[in-house]
Design a protein around this motif. Sequence first.
Motif, short mmCIF file in Angstrom:
data_model
loop_
_atom_site.label_atom_id
_atom_site.label_comp_id
_atom_site.label_asym_id
_atom_site.label_seq_id
_atom_site.Cartn_x
_atom_site.Cartn_y
_atom_site.Cartn_z
N UNK A 64 97.52 114.11 -36.80
CA UNK A 64 97.19 114.97 -35.68
C UNK A 64 98.04 114.62 -34.45
N UNK A 65 98.20 113.29 -34.21
CA UNK A 65 98.96 112.86 -33.04
C UNK A 65 100.44 113.21 -33.16
N UNK A 87 101.52 116.31 -31.59
CA UNK A 87 101.30 116.40 -30.15
C UNK A 87 102.39 115.55 -29.49
N UNK A 124 103.62 114.98 -26.62
CA UNK A 124 103.36 114.19 -25.40
C UNK A 124 102.61 112.92 -25.73
N UNK A 125 101.53 113.04 -26.51
CA UNK A 125 100.76 111.86 -26.88
C UNK A 125 101.57 110.95 -27.81
N UNK A 156 104.62 110.42 -27.81
CA UNK A 156 105.62 109.67 -27.07
C UNK A 156 105.01 108.43 -26.41
N UNK A 157 103.74 108.50 -26.03
CA UNK A 157 103.18 107.34 -25.33
C UNK A 157 102.29 106.47 -26.23
N UNK A 158 102.31 106.76 -27.54
CA UNK A 158 101.51 105.92 -28.44
C UNK A 158 102.42 105.07 -29.30
N UNK A 159 102.21 103.76 -29.24
CA UNK A 159 103.00 102.86 -30.07
C UNK A 159 102.32 102.69 -31.43
#
Lengths: 590, 219
Positions: free
Chosen positions: A514-515, A518, A520-521, A523-526
């Motif tokens: 799912x992420x 997305x 934007x999300x 990009x900021x989730x490691x």
Amino acid sequence: MTMLEIAGETLAQVGSLPGRGWRRLARLRGESDERLVLMLPLAVAVGIASGLSAVALRSGVHEVFHWLAGVRSGALGIALPAGGMVLGVLVVRKLFREAPGHGVPQVIRAVCRDGGRMPRRSILSRWVGSMLTVSAGGSAGLEAPIVFSAGALGSAIGGLAKVDERRRSVLLACGVAGGIAGIFNAPITGLVFAMEVVLAEWSALSIVPVVLAAVSATELSRNLLGNAGAFSHSSFEMSTTDLLWCVGLGIVSGFVSAALARTLRFFERVSEKLPAREIVAPAVLGLGVGVAGLVMPQAVGEGYETAQAAISGNLAAGVWLCAALALAKIVTTGLTLGSGAPGGVFAPCLVVGSVVGVCFSRAAQAVLPAGHPLAHEGSYALAGMSGLVAGVMHAPLTGILLVVEVTGGYQLILNLMLVAVISLVVARQFDRHSIYTEALAERGELLRPGTDRRILSDLRVHETLDQFVDPVRETMTLADFVEVVKKSKRNHFPVLRADGVTFAGILHLGDVRELLFDPELARLTLIGTVMDANVARVPADADLSDALEIFERTGAWVLPVVDGERFAGLLSKSTLFDHYRRELSVQAPG
Amino acid sequence: MELSEAARLLHVSEATLQRWVRQGLMPASGDADDPFRVDELRRWADERGLPFGESSARTPQRAERMLSSAVGRGAVLRGVTAANASEVVEHLVRAVPDLEADERALVLERVLDRERLASTALGHGVALPHPRAPVAGLLADPVVVVAHLRRPVDWAALDGVPVHTALLLLSPSAPVHLQLLSRVSHALKQPGVDAWLAAGTTQAEFVERVRAIEEASGK
């Protein structure tokens, strides 16, 4: 031609084993038989070597036992068994640095786990140790030591001939068969014991060499010691009534077998608790044997004279004295073997069995009305011997055939068969494994060839690793991970720390799907934030049964394999199944 | 015990169980309606090392109204004055309820550590600071602290828009963090939410609006 010349010639043939003649002969017989044909001279060599070893041990103990007769009747007689047992234990533990006990479990373990390899020092360790123990009056047999020594001989000859592990195990079994055959003058018993207890695999590849070894060893023994059975007896006739009474004897034998096994285990535990057990345990328990010998001289030593007396009907004692003798023999055997002194249960089984048989026969005769004579009590003694061997070793065929062979008689076969199997059934109610296999089974090392458990434990995890994986770093963002996913067909991604080798966790594509959609999300989730860091890990040196257990416990489909902290690869249930099936086809063809 | 019940406890199909009984591999009474006894079955399974009993495999539970509850457990700060992202993070961590001093220091360190690796700015003036790895053992449930800034600060966002609202996300585990992220993403995509956040909210307003969003989407 003397036996020694034959032996020398055969060994010379073995030396020229890779010679063309054999190969050509083998090729005529077809490729698959080549290696079997090459085994035959090796089997004969092992048979002769083990037969020699058995004859030498038997004669040696016989000589020394009689030589020590003066000491035994003297004031020091009470301490004689202790002296022999201490020396025996010291020889095995200190001089040869081997584990205590009768040694048969180590022989089975060598076949189950070590590809038939036994240390060369094992050829001598228990041979010398049991010579000291038994000739000094320790209540034990020479059969387990000869199984151990001759097995090591077979293994050593296999090692010299550079055969593979399976054939080396067969040669080890050849040694076992040759040792038993040589010491009892009983080729079929040697064959059956090697197959039933040691190898547990019935195939032409194993039967043919083991038969040859048993034949060679027996013929050699007959040439050197003469062709007499270990026991002599007159002809026995048994009626249907006697056969029915044998049901009762079988039940009694089963209980006595369980008692013997339990007594042995009890004294093993006692001696484990003693300080400085190498000296104190055989000294203390040996003194017990000495005291018992003072009260009941028939309860010490190998005891074949006692068994012979029982068979001949010369056991001079009433029912209760017979029972006491059986009990005393069980206790002295427990004391001797429990102390860690080298020796086996074969001889004690035969002695106790014969006494129990006589005891049973006399008790039965006593309750029967006059005018209904049972068969000669010697026939019950023989049936009792079968019962004890079958019940203590969980080896019914060995129990039946040993008695047939050592008495040279076939008349009692029905009674022997009946008593052996009933005794086994009763004894198994108490212990699922025999004294030979229980320690191995407890450690999960009783892995018979071709069985599922053997295959699972032969296959190591590192053999089945999925190498073609796409490891990712924990500092990668999910946005970058999208690029990895595009090029990969996988659903599970191992995550490594920044150093690129240390395992950090595992990322399941399904969890982050799912992420990934997305941006934007993503990009900021490691990856390190959302991976499964607590996933169960499989050590690289684990075997497949360990791995399966972890799969079962966690319900996972894919697990990471680690070598210490290093990532080694992924293991999936489906590849594991593929490897298992391939291994099964190789190990258990057809 | 019935066949179906025994099959469930042994984690095999009824067909497998029937075959085992037919092949004589397991103990069963002749009674077709009640073939097994639970203690016998358990011993049989134990002897063979088979798993027995209720499945222990975790079933992923969909927490109801996860984001609104997480904010309810956290706080909403209004009119926060900060010069840069780090200062905002410090305000946020200070507002997390029920933490010991050393735990608070650890969380702050982890969140700043994560910021140093890469910006957590989402775009549209929103940032989602969070620890590099889930803080195991500190929290039983996820906690979200929201800060509305008096003056937007630069957070190195890809769209260049300065951040006016930051949501600190704290989760007990990676799976929970994933669920929380998905809720945040869903809530922020609703029409009008950007402007609503930019205007500033109270904790009660925030919880109410997000709960409405979560309930409308069935989450």
